[in-house]
Design a protein around this motif. Sequence first.
Motif, PDB file in Angstrom:
ATOM      1  N   SER A   1       1.200   4.166   4.876  1.00 18.43           N
ATOM      2  CA  SER A   1      -0.230   4.316   5.155  1.00 18.43           C
ATOM      3  C   SER A   1      -0.483   4.721   6.595  1.00 18.43           C
ATOM      4  O   SER A   1      -1.442   5.458   6.876  1.00 18.43           O
ATOM      5  CB  SER A   1      -0.976   3.022   4.819  1.00 18.43           C
TER       6      SER A   1
ATOM      7  N   ILE B   1      -6.326   9.360  -0.797  1.00 18.04           N
ATOM      8  CA  ILE B   1      -5.403   8.621  -1.655  1.00 18.04           C
ATOM      9  C   ILE B   1      -3.985   8.779  -1.125  1.00 18.04           C
ATOM     10  O   ILE B   1      -3.475   9.893  -0.989  1.00 18.04           O
ATOM     11  CB  ILE B   1      -5.456   9.107  -3.115  1.00 18.04           C
ATOM     12  N   ASN B   2      -3.379   7.647  -0.822  1.00 20.40           N
ATOM     13  CA  ASN B   2      -1.970   7.584  -0.456  1.00 20.40           C
ATOM     14  C   ASN B   2      -1.176   7.464  -1.753  1.00 20.40           C
ATOM     15  O   ASN B   2      -1.323   6.485  -2.489  1.00 20.40           O
ATOM     16  CB  ASN B   2      -1.761   6.358   0.452  1.00 20.40           C
TER      17      ASN B   2
ATOM     18  N   ALA C   1      -8.492   4.774  -9.630  1.00 22.00           N
ATOM     19  CA  ALA C   1      -8.583   4.120  -8.320  1.00 22.00           C
ATOM     20  C   ALA C   1      -9.825   4.583  -7.574  1.00 22.00           C
ATOM     21  O   ALA C   1     -10.535   3.778  -6.952  1.00 22.00           O
ATOM     22  CB  ALA C   1      -7.328   4.405  -7.506  1.00 22.00           C
TER      23      ALA C   1
ATOM     24  N   ILE D   1     -10.930  -0.176  -0.013  1.00 27.63           N
ATOM     25  CA  ILE D   1      -9.645   0.282  -0.542  1.00 27.63           C
ATOM     26  C   ILE D   1      -9.485  -0.185  -1.984  1.00 27.63           C
ATOM     27  O   ILE D   1      -9.954  -1.261  -2.370  1.00 27.63           O
ATOM     28  CB  ILE D   1      -8.467  -0.241   0.320  1.00 27.63           C
TER      29      ILE D   1
ATOM     30  N   THR E   1      -6.485   0.059  -5.424  1.00 26.48           N
ATOM     31  CA  THR E   1      -5.132   0.411  -5.853  1.00 26.48           C
ATOM     32  C   THR E   1      -5.087   0.317  -7.369  1.00 26.48           C
ATOM     33  O   THR E   1      -6.110   0.099  -8.013  1.00 26.48           O
ATOM     34  CB  THR E   1      -4.092  -0.501  -5.182  1.00 26.48           C
TER      35      THR E   1
ATOM     36  N   HIS F   1       2.554  -3.418  -9.552  1.00 21.66           N
ATOM     37  CA  HIS F   1       1.792  -2.571  -8.632  1.00 21.66           C
ATOM     38  C   HIS F   1       2.216  -1.115  -8.749  1.00 21.66           C
ATOM     39  O   HIS F   1       3.404  -0.797  -8.791  1.00 21.66           O
ATOM     40  CB  HIS F   1       2.000  -3.036  -7.188  1.00 21.66           C
TER      41      HIS F   1
ATOM     42  N   TYR G   1      -2.892   4.072  -3.056  1.00 22.55           N
ATOM     43  CA  TYR G   1      -3.997   3.384  -2.393  1.00 22.55           C
ATOM     44  C   TYR G   1      -5.102   4.406  -2.160  1.00 22.55           C
ATOM     45  O   TYR G   1      -4.857   5.444  -1.540  1.00 22.55           O
ATOM     46  CB  TYR G   1      -3.578   2.812  -1.037  1.00 22.55           C
TER      47      TYR G   1
ATOM     48  N   TYR H   1      -8.218   4.940  -0.064  1.00 26.28           N
ATOM     49  CA  TYR H   1      -8.882   4.401   1.123  1.00 26.28           C
ATOM     50  C   TYR H   1     -10.156   5.180   1.416  1.00 26.28           C
ATOM     51  O   TYR H   1     -10.175   6.416   1.285  1.00 26.28           O
ATOM     52  CB  TYR H   1      -8.000   4.591   2.363  1.00 26.28           C
TER      53      TYR H   1
ATOM     54  N   GLN I   1       0.415  -3.554   2.181  1.00 26.33           N
ATOM     55  CA  GLN I   1      -0.887  -3.967   1.690  1.00 26.33           C
ATOM     56  C   GLN I   1      -1.236  -5.404   2.075  1.00 26.33           C
ATOM     57  O   GLN I   1      -2.418  -5.775   2.100  1.00 26.33           O
ATOM     58  CB  GLN I   1      -0.979  -3.782   0.174  1.00 26.33           C
TER      59      GLN I   1
ATOM     60  N   ILE J   1      -9.199  -5.785  -1.672  1.00 27.25           N
ATOM     61  CA  ILE J   1      -8.660  -4.614  -2.353  1.00 27.25           C
ATOM     62  C   ILE J   1      -9.073  -4.665  -3.811  1.00 27.25           C
ATOM     63  O   ILE J   1      -8.811  -5.648  -4.514  1.00 27.25           O
ATOM     64  CB  ILE J   1      -7.120  -4.564  -2.249  1.00 27.25           C
TER      65      ILE J   1
END
Length: 240
Positions: free
Chosen positions: A77, A93-94, A110, A122, A124, A169, A173, A175, A199, A209
């Motif tokens: 990130s 978006i990561n 997301a 944020i 996920t 997970h 992510y 953001y 995270q 989140i």
Amino acid sequence: MNICGVIPIRFESRRFPGKGLAKLQGKEIVLHVFERARQYRRFSRLLVATDSPEIADLIEKHQGEVFFSDQPFRNGSERVAAAIADIECDICINIQGDEVFITPEVLDRAVQVLERRPELQIATAVFPIDNGTDLADRNLVKVKVDNSGTVTAFSRDPINAGDRENHGHVGIYAYRKPFLLKFARLQPTAGEIEQSLEQLRIIEHGFSIGAAILPQPLMAINSPADLVQAEKLLAGEKGS
């Protein structure tokens, strides 16, 4: 809403050195992720952020945009934040560089969390863990989600093992850009360092989140052994 995507990937992955260039059905892992991510039509820009000249060359040969830096970022990130610092976007978006089964639908889920919940910075994605999954596998990051759809815990260890509070997970992510830039300035936290989970910096600094809960598991490539299973899954996709 202006949405950009960044795939951060460094060559010396701790658990799988050179992972981004490892071949899966004859194609580099990072290229699988890039080609799937660019199917998401809401992206105004999609970049691969890397410290590897080989990865940069590969993506550019496939008409992709690269942010190259050999700066030793502490996590993906932070690398993404540097890549989009001068890019105009509302959401970034990561997409972690080992998510070879990512789809536009997952990315949009997301984004939709942030669109529905303006109080969040944020979001996920998580998935239900199969009964036969080894919860002791530290490569599988476990997630606890409350009834409001907010993540309350991440761990490499089981969370309340044996009940339904464990989710897996997905390495994405979404953001809001101002928060992503803020994240990169926050001090790393004890949990982040101990578990090697970026995270946890967000949660341990008191931010929330949101979770997009997927209907089924989504596999990532965490080790060389995962390539065998991924080959079978990809073959199944093509055969379906």
